[in-house]
Design a protein around this motif. Structure first.
Motif, PDB file in Angstrom:
ATOM      1  N   GLU A 112       0.825  -1.210   0.000  1.00 31.19           N
ATOM      2  CA  GLU A 112       0.000   0.000   0.000  1.00 31.19           C
ATOM      3  C   GLU A 112       0.857   1.257   0.000  1.00 31.19           C
ATOM      4  OE1 GLU A 112      -2.232  -0.603   3.525  1.00 31.19           O
ATOM      5  OE2 GLU A 112      -3.846  -1.708   2.525  1.00 31.19           O
ATOM      6  N   ILE A 113       2.042   1.163   0.593  1.00 30.23           N
ATOM      7  CA  ILE A 113       2.927   2.330   0.709  1.00 30.23           C
ATOM      8  C   ILE A 113       3.433   2.775  -0.663  1.00 30.23           C
ATOM      9  CG2 ILE A 113       5.052   3.220   1.757  1.00 30.23           C
ATOM     10  CD1 ILE A 113       2.852   2.651   3.751  1.00 30.23           C
ATOM     11  N   TYR A 114       3.584   1.818  -1.582  1.00 29.62           N
ATOM     12  CA  TYR A 114       4.173   2.159  -2.881  1.00 29.62           C
ATOM     13  C   TYR A 114       3.315   3.152  -3.662  1.00 29.62           C
ATOM     14  CZ  TYR A 114       7.663  -1.481  -2.222  1.00 29.62           C
ATOM     15  OH  TYR A 114       8.700  -2.223  -1.739  1.00 29.62           O
ATOM     16  N   SER A 115       1.999   2.986  -3.599  1.00 33.28           N
ATOM     17  CA  SER A 115       1.107   3.903  -4.301  1.00 33.28           C
ATOM     18  C   SER A 115       1.271   5.319  -3.773  1.00 33.28           C
ATOM     19  CB  SER A 115      -0.345   3.434  -4.143  1.00 33.28           C
ATOM     20  OG  SER A 115      -1.227   4.337  -4.773  1.00 33.28           O
ATOM     21  N   TYR A 116       1.292   5.443  -2.455  1.00 36.37           N
ATOM     22  CA  TYR A 116       1.506   6.744  -1.813  1.00 36.37           C
ATOM     23  C   TYR A 116       2.867   7.317  -2.192  1.00 36.37           C
ATOM     24  CZ  TYR A 116       3.448   9.569   1.994  1.00 36.37           C
ATOM     25  OH  TYR A 116       4.104  10.530   2.724  1.00 36.37           O
ATOM     26  N   LEU A 117       3.868   6.445  -2.168  1.00 30.65           N
ATOM     27  CA  LEU A 117       5.239   6.870  -2.419  1.00 30.65           C
ATOM     28  C   LEU A 117       5.422   7.365  -3.857  1.00 30.65           C
ATOM     29  CD1 LEU A 117       7.999   6.959  -0.938  1.00 30.65           C
ATOM     30  CD2 LEU A 117       8.495   4.763  -1.992  1.00 30.65           C
ATOM     31  N   PHE A 118       4.860   6.615  -4.823  1.00 30.44           N
ATOM     32  CA  PHE A 118       4.987   7.005  -6.230  1.00 30.44           C
ATOM     33  C   PHE A 118       4.393   8.398  -6.469  1.00 30.44           C
ATOM     34  CE2 PHE A 118       5.947   3.271  -9.192  1.00 30.44           C
ATOM     35  CZ  PHE A 118       6.770   2.672  -8.249  1.00 30.44           C
ATOM     36  N   LYS A 178       3.877  10.810  -4.277  1.00 29.74           N
ATOM     37  CA  LYS A 178       4.651  11.849  -3.593  1.00 29.74           C
ATOM     38  C   LYS A 178       5.946  12.153  -4.338  1.00 29.74           C
ATOM     39  CE  LYS A 178       6.406  13.400   0.824  1.00 29.74           C
ATOM     40  NZ  LYS A 178       6.386  13.244   2.289  1.00 29.74           N
ATOM     41  N   VAL A 179       6.635  11.106  -4.799  1.00 28.14           N
ATOM     42  CA  VAL A 179       7.902  11.287  -5.515  1.00 28.14           C
ATOM     43  C   VAL A 179       7.701  12.126  -6.779  1.00 28.14           C
ATOM     44  CG1 VAL A 179       9.647  10.077  -6.889  1.00 28.14           C
ATOM     45  CG2 VAL A 179       9.076   9.250  -4.607  1.00 28.14           C
ATOM     46  N   MET A 180       6.668  11.830  -7.548  1.00 30.39           N
ATOM     47  CA  MET A 180       6.417  12.584  -8.777  1.00 30.39           C
ATOM     48  C   MET A 180       5.976  14.011  -8.482  1.00 30.39           C
ATOM     49  SD  MET A 180       7.419  10.570 -11.041  1.00 30.39           S
ATOM     50  CE  MET A 180       7.016  11.592 -12.468  1.00 30.39           C
ATOM     51  N   ASN A 181       5.197  14.185  -7.431  1.00 31.23           N
ATOM     52  CA  ASN A 181       4.788  15.541  -7.038  1.00 31.23           C
ATOM     53  C   ASN A 181       5.961  16.380  -6.564  1.00 31.23           C
ATOM     54  OD1 ASN A 181       2.095  15.129  -7.647  1.00 31.23           O
ATOM     55  ND2 ASN A 181       1.516  14.543  -5.563  1.00 31.23           N
ATOM     56  N   GLU A 182       7.005  15.722  -6.055  1.00 33.06           N
ATOM     57  CA  GLU A 182       8.199  16.430  -5.584  1.00 33.06           C
ATOM     58  C   GLU A 182       9.163  16.767  -6.720  1.00 33.06           C
ATOM     59  OE1 GLU A 182       9.208  17.559  -2.636  1.00 33.06           O
ATOM     60  OE2 GLU A 182       7.418  16.944  -1.518  1.00 33.06           O
ATOM     61  N   GLY A 183       8.826  16.335  -7.945  1.00 29.39           N
ATOM     62  CA  GLY A 183       9.633  16.743  -9.093  1.00 29.39           C
ATOM     63  C   GLY A 183      10.611  15.716  -9.624  1.00 29.39           C
ATOM     64  N   ALA A 184      10.427  14.438  -9.296  1.00 25.78           N
ATOM     65  CA  ALA A 184      11.318  13.406  -9.841  1.00 25.78           C
ATOM     66  C   ALA A 184      11.098  13.266 -11.343  1.00 25.78           C
ATOM     67  CB  ALA A 184      11.061  12.068  -9.156  1.00 25.78           C
ATOM     68  N   ILE A 224      13.226  -0.345  -5.716  1.00 22.09           N
ATOM     69  CA  ILE A 224      12.605   0.914  -6.117  1.00 22.09           C
ATOM     70  C   ILE A 224      13.689   1.856  -6.629  1.00 22.09           C
ATOM     71  CG2 ILE A 224      12.690   1.840  -3.747  1.00 22.09           C
ATOM     72  CD1 ILE A 224      10.068   3.347  -4.484  1.00 22.09           C
ATOM     73  N   SER A 225      13.404   2.514  -7.736  1.00 25.38           N
ATOM     74  CA  SER A 225      14.373   3.418  -8.358  1.00 25.38           C
ATOM     75  C   SER A 225      13.727   4.785  -8.602  1.00 25.38           C
ATOM     76  CB  SER A 225      14.875   2.858  -9.689  1.00 25.38           C
ATOM     77  OG  SER A 225      15.509   1.609  -9.518  1.00 25.38           O
ATOM     78  N   ASP A 253      18.245  17.802  -6.920  1.00 24.60           N
ATOM     79  CA  ASP A 253      17.240  17.169  -6.060  1.00 24.60           C
ATOM     80  C   ASP A 253      17.718  15.856  -5.451  1.00 24.60           C
ATOM     81  OD1 ASP A 253      15.333  19.169  -6.516  1.00 24.60           O
ATOM     82  OD2 ASP A 253      14.627  18.204  -8.348  1.00 24.60           O
ATOM     83  N   LEU A 254      18.979  15.532  -5.648  1.00 18.60           N
ATOM     84  CA  LEU A 254      19.512  14.238  -5.200  1.00 18.60           C
ATOM     85  C   LEU A 254      19.306  14.025  -3.705  1.00 18.60           C
ATOM     86  CD1 LEU A 254      21.128  11.633  -5.779  1.00 18.60           C
ATOM     87  CD2 LEU A 254      23.218  12.960  -5.434  1.00 18.60           C
ATOM     88  N   ASN A 255      19.752  14.981  -2.884  1.00 16.66           N
ATOM     89  CA  ASN A 255      19.659  14.819  -1.427  1.00 16.66           C
ATOM     90  C   ASN A 255      18.210  14.760  -0.952  1.00 16.66           C
ATOM     91  OD1 ASN A 255      22.436  14.752  -1.049  1.00 16.66           O
ATOM     92  ND2 ASN A 255      22.594  16.971  -0.898  1.00 16.66           N
ATOM     93  N   LYS A 256      17.337  15.507  -1.630  1.00 14.30           N
ATOM     94  CA  LYS A 256      15.922  15.505  -1.253  1.00 14.30           C
ATOM     95  C   LYS A 256      15.317  14.115  -1.393  1.00 14.30           C
ATOM     96  CE  LYS A 256      12.921  17.331  -4.137  1.00 14.30           C
ATOM     97  NZ  LYS A 256      12.129  18.354  -4.877  1.00 14.30           N
ATOM     98  N   PHE A 257      15.633  13.419  -2.501  1.00 13.50           N
ATOM     99  CA  PHE A 257      15.038  12.103  -2.726  1.00 13.50           C
ATOM    100  C   PHE A 257      15.743  10.998  -1.935  1.00 13.50           C
ATOM    101  CE2 PHE A 257      13.339  14.277  -6.547  1.00 13.50           C
ATOM    102  CZ  PHE A 257      11.995  14.097  -6.247  1.00 13.50           C
ATOM    103  N   ILE A 258      17.018  11.195  -1.623  1.00 10.19           N
ATOM    104  CA  ILE A 258      17.690  10.264  -0.699  1.00 10.19           C
ATOM    105  C   ILE A 258      16.998  10.310   0.652  1.00 10.19           C
ATOM    106  CG2 ILE A 258      19.802   9.884   0.630  1.00 10.19           C
ATOM    107  CD1 ILE A 258      21.388  10.684  -1.863  1.00 10.19           C
ATOM    108  N   GLU A 259      16.759  11.538   1.134  1.00  8.46           N
ATOM    109  CA  GLU A 259      16.076  11.703   2.422  1.00  8.46           C
ATOM    110  C   GLU A 259      14.666  11.121   2.377  1.00  8.46           C
ATOM    111  OE1 GLU A 259      14.565  15.293   5.413  1.00  8.46           O
ATOM    112  OE2 GLU A 259      15.994  15.731   3.806  1.00  8.46           O
ATOM    113  N   LEU A 260      13.981  11.319   1.256  1.00  3.76           N
ATOM    114  CA  LEU A 260      12.614  10.810   1.146  1.00  3.76           C
ATOM    115  C   LEU A 260      12.575   9.290   1.242  1.00  3.76           C
ATOM    116  CD1 LEU A 260       9.932  12.163  -1.280  1.00  3.76           C
ATOM    117  CD2 LEU A 260      10.209   9.707  -0.992  1.00  3.76           C
ATOM    118  N   LEU A 261      13.487   8.610   0.535  1.00  4.63           N
ATOM    119  CA  LEU A 261      13.513   7.147   0.594  1.00  4.63           C
ATOM    120  C   LEU A 261      13.868   6.643   1.998  1.00  4.63           C
ATOM    121  CD1 LEU A 261      15.100   5.817  -2.722  1.00  4.63           C
ATOM    122  CD2 LEU A 261      12.769   5.520  -1.903  1.00  4.63           C
TER     123      LEU A 261
END
Length: 395
Positions: free
Chosen positions: A260-266, A268-274, A293-294, A301-309
């Protein structure tokens, strides 16, 4: 579309005169440079010698600024006044003032005072003014879009200055180069000056360990000091294709997180600009089924997405790697179809249209609204697109 790139390979350090010399060695006509420099209205204070010189068997350019009159050292306000009252263009003025400000802030910090009370010793001297303003003039004449550079060598040992014996590099140089990649103990002596440090720190878009671009001109600036290593500043002028870019892929292997977390995560990641996010089914140690997950992202934005994961998933660590990515030029147009106006994405390679396709979300909306198969929607829109393709090619 390509951009003009200037790359500083800082072999033996960097100073104001070496920067000026290397940029002149790229082939800017001496007469044009001197004509622009005369707009500074300081011709009565200096003469400039521009000669070819060999350093360790390598031919480059060496510049020598000779002062013709004795002048007191100027402060920042004096220098700003000279620049503002010159006939130089706005880009040159703005860049030069930023470089002087970088030195003023560093000197003020080192000497425990404020920038308005700093009286420059090196940078307020005529030759340093010529070096800084002259370098900005040359960057403007070369029509540079981006500047990249290697780490900056600092030197070692001790040097003599107006304040006495101080360690190399000068404290102002070290202050200017905070948060900048540097090389320590490169040579015995001062190989990078405050002027050189301020120039490269101000004009450089990015300091890199490796960089891919099409270099079509190489030049060398020869320094005045003698070291055990060649006292050269190498620059390369070339082009970078905007459609080729550096991206990062951040990955993590996860075997203990609810699907269930993956749907939320996908989302959020795209909304954050990935740039993209995806998963792959894998087997981990002890034959556990899992997901890799990649996330594809730009460097900023590298550090932002490292922190997010690390904070939004169950993983205890992530990996990331740099990739070169090539992409088509893209353009969007509105196409009149039986379903109304539909947005079409066009893809160009070397300015030639090679792909055209309707946007998925609009096709999905039409399919849902009219209760017809989405394949039917695609087919009819593509038929309209084929009829209009000749008109599109003219846009």
């Amino acid at each position: 579309m390509s951009k003009n790139i200037l790359y500083f390979d800082i072999i033996g350090g960097i100073s104001g005169d070496m920067t000026l010399s290397s940029l002149l060695d790229l082939g800017v006509p001496k007469e044009i440079f001197l004509e622009e420099l005369s707009k500074l209205n300081m011709d009565n204070e200096f003469k400039i010698e521009i000669n070819k010189k060999f350093e360790s068997g390598i031919k480059g350019t060496k510049v020598n600024v000779i002062t013709t009159e004795q002048h007191c050292h100027r402060n920042l306000i004096d220098i700003y006044h000279i620049i503002e009252n010159s006939k130089l263009n706005k880009n040159v003025k703005s860049k030069a003032k930023k470089i002087f400000m970088a030195v003023a802030e560093a000197e003020a910090k080192v000497h425990g005072t404020t920038i308005d009370k700093i009286h420059f010793h090196e940078v307020g001297a005529v030759d340093s003014i010529v070096d800084i303003v002259g370098s900005c003039i040359l960057l403007d004449l070369l029509n540079i879009d981006k500047v990249y550079a290697t780490a900056v060598p600092l030197g070692s040992g001790f040097i003599k200055c107006a304040h006495g014996i101080i360690p190399a590099a000068a404290p102002a140089t070290v202050e200017i180069l905070k948060n900048t990649p540097v090389k320590l103990n490169h040579v015995e002596g001062e190989c990078t000056t405050p002027t050189g440090a301020a120039i490269i720190k101000t004009i450089c878009n990015k300091f890199v360990n490796e960089f891919n671009f099409n270099a079509n001109k190489i030049a060398y600036g020869v320094g005045h000091k003698q070291f055990e290593k060649p006292n050269l500043l190498r620059v390369a002028l070339g082009t970078e294709d905007e459609n080729n870019e550096v991206v990062y892929e951040i990955t993590a292997n996860i075997d203990d997180m609810s699907s269930e977390i993956y749907s939320y995560l996908f989302e959020k990641v795209m909304n954050e600009g990935a740039l993209d996010v995806f998963t792959e089914s894998i087997f981990m140690k002890k034959n556990r089924p899992a997901y890799k997950i990649s996330i594809l992202t730009k460097e900023e934005d590298l550090n932002k997405f490292i922190e997010l994961l690390l904070t939004e998933t169950s993983t205890f660590g992530v990996r990331y790697k740099q990739y070169n990515r090539a992409k088509l030029d893209r353009k969007f147009i509105d196409l009149n179809t039986n379903y109304g106006i539909v947005k079409i994405k066009l893809g160009y390679y070397n300015r030639k249209l090679i792909k055209a396709k309707p946007e998925y979300e609009q096709c999905k909306l039409i399919s849902t609204k009219l209760n017809i198969p989405i394949t039917e929607v695609y087919n009819k829109i593509n038929m309209s697109l084929e009829k209009e393709i000749s008109k599109i090619l003219l846009t």
